[in-house]
Design an enzyme around this catalytic site. Structure first.
Site, PDB file in Angstrom:
ATOM      1  N   ARG A  30       0.843  -1.205   0.000  1.00  0.00           N
ATOM      2  CA  ARG A  30       0.000   0.000   0.000  1.00  0.00           C
ATOM      3  C   ARG A  30       0.879   1.256   0.000  1.00  0.00           C
ATOM      4  O   ARG A  30       0.597   2.239   0.690  1.00  0.00           O
ATOM      5  CB  ARG A  30      -0.947   0.019   1.213  1.00  0.00           C
ATOM      6  CG  ARG A  30      -1.841  -1.193   1.295  1.00  0.00           C
ATOM      7  CD  ARG A  30      -2.823  -1.292   0.126  1.00  0.00           C
ATOM      8  NE  ARG A  30      -3.556  -2.541   0.207  1.00  0.00           N
ATOM      9  CZ  ARG A  30      -3.173  -3.686  -0.380  1.00  0.00           C
ATOM     10  NH1 ARG A  30      -2.068  -3.717  -1.105  1.00  0.00           N
ATOM     11  NH2 ARG A  30      -3.879  -4.786  -0.263  1.00  0.00           N
TER      12      ARG A  30
ATOM     13  N   SER B 224     -11.154  -0.436   3.367  1.00  0.00           N
ATOM     14  CA  SER B 224     -10.309  -0.907   4.471  1.00  0.00           C
ATOM     15  C   SER B 224      -9.573   0.279   5.083  1.00  0.00           C
ATOM     16  O   SER B 224      -8.833   0.980   4.390  1.00  0.00           O
ATOM     17  CB  SER B 224      -9.307  -1.941   3.961  1.00  0.00           C
ATOM     18  OG  SER B 224      -9.970  -3.060   3.428  1.00  0.00           O
TER      19      SER B 224
ATOM     20  N   GLU C  26      -4.834   3.434   6.303  1.00  0.00           N
ATOM     21  CA  GLU C  26      -4.610   3.500   4.863  1.00  0.00           C
ATOM     22  C   GLU C  26      -4.972   4.858   4.274  1.00  0.00           C
ATOM     23  O   GLU C  26      -4.247   5.380   3.442  1.00  0.00           O
ATOM     24  CB  GLU C  26      -5.416   2.407   4.146  1.00  0.00           C
ATOM     25  CG  GLU C  26      -4.806   1.014   4.257  1.00  0.00           C
ATOM     26  CD  GLU C  26      -5.403   0.048   3.237  1.00  0.00           C
ATOM     27  OE1 GLU C  26      -5.899   0.519   2.200  1.00  0.00           O
ATOM     28  OE2 GLU C  26      -5.362  -1.161   3.478  1.00  0.00           O
TER      29      GLU C  26
END
Length: 350
Positions: A164, A246, A346
């Site tokens: 990520r 998420s 995130e």
């Protein structure tokens, strides 16, 4: 080029947070970027790049000039004996691109179906799901330097992909630094899709679908349809319940750390990685701390998937960015106190 003033952003972020851009320019071509940089009023102004708004938490009105990326277009850019190279404008819907590739006979992105956001944001986050990351299918991207106005192209190595993560999430440090956060705007992305296609399986949810449908070797379209079904069952549609997908990254630990946690919590969900480390399911950690279904103000933890934070106030009384971050920090504290692990969010907090 028209710079709009006081533009509402509630419909431009998937959390549905009520905030506005004090100034916003719609970027539909490289010429629009050039116009911004040639304008003395905006050339040196701080800028914020906005795609689909699926990975941000707005904690107030956005003061920098918002560059709303709306560059469209999808095409087969090249074909070799071994692969198709597909190109898409940065403003295209990511899921729309995945669907288009399969409709046109270019498999390879099916495991990444139904991930919200735009094509331009996909390499920034190095999006991933069900055993596939963007870097596995990436060819190159085009971008424009927001200081010089010069276009440039990056390959996978130059994007410095990580979990990520990419060069677009880091500021440059020192003379040798190559961070591009806030310094470049992605215009187009190309994907390399091998003709020797192989299904990426191995996740429990996919294996359950294979058993249920009695399919030993699914094709790309079947995997695409299954992934859509799985995600819709677990994750709320942002158009119905505001969310940013998420919210936390799955933490990675050493085998020794994982074994220590297993001794205390034998049911912890974990995955062995190729480098020997172990990925832990952040959603399981959060659920184990009792957060599933809980709320702070209008920010809540989704009752079907603890990894997702949601807007419980809807559009009429929407969650604030402050409520989201208060909830996120409370979850981080709980997980650290129980497991000794620090969860990393995130989304980008603005």
């Amino acid at each position: 080029m028209l710079v709009e003033k006081n533009v509402p952003l509630q419909s431009s972020n998937t959390f549905g947070i009520n905030a506005k851009a004090l100034s916003l320019a719609r970027i539909r071509s490289e010429a629009d970027i050039a116009a911004v940089l040639q304008d003395a009023a905006w050339r040196a102004a701080p800028k914020f790049i906005l795609g689909g708004g699926s990975n941000i938490v707005l904690t107030g009105d956005v003061k920098p000039l918002v560059l709303k990326v709306e560059i469209m277009g999808k095409r087969l850019a090249a074909e070799t004996a071994k692969a198709w190279i597909v190109e898409a404008g940065a403003g295209e819907s990511w899921h729309g691109l995945v669907t288009w590739t399969l409709q046109n006979g270019f498999p390879g992105l099916e495991n990444l179906a139904l991930i919200p956001g735009t094509v331009g944001a996909s390499p920034v986050q190095n999006i991933g799901a069900y055993g596939v990351e963007l870097q596995d299918r990436f060819d190159s991207l085009d971008a424009v330097d927001l200081t010089t106005g010069q276009p440039f192209t990056l390959n996978a190595a130059q994007c410095a992909f990580g979990y990520r993560d990419s060069v677009f999430k880091h500021a440059s440090s020192g003379a040798a630094g190559f961070g591009l956060a806030g310094k470049a705007i992605i215009t187009r992305v190309r994907f390399l899709l091998p003709k020797a296609w192989k299904p990426v399986l191995g996740y429990a949810d996919i294996e359950k679908k294979m058993l249920l449908r009695k399919v030993d070797v699914p094709d790309a379209l079947q995997i695409y349809e299954w992934i859509c079904e799985i995600r819709r069952a677990k994750l709320p549609d942002p158009k119905v319940i505001g969310n940013a997908g998420s919210f936390f990254k799955n933490p990675t630990v050493s085998p020794e750390q994982c074994e220590d946690i297993i001794q205390r919590d034998p049911k912890i969900v974990h995955y062995q990685l190729a480098d020997g480390s172990v990925k832990l399911a952040a959603g399981w950690l959060i659920d184990a701390c009792g957060w599933k279904g809980k709320s702070i103000g209008n920010a809540g933890v989704y009752d079907k998937q603890a990894l997702v934070l949601v807007n419980r106030g809807g559009s009429a009384n929407p969650v604030t960015g402050g409520e989201v971050m208060t909830l996120a920090k409370a979850i981080q504290t709980s997980v650290y106190e129980r497991f000794g692990l620090r969860l990393e969010p995130e989304p980008v907090v603005v």
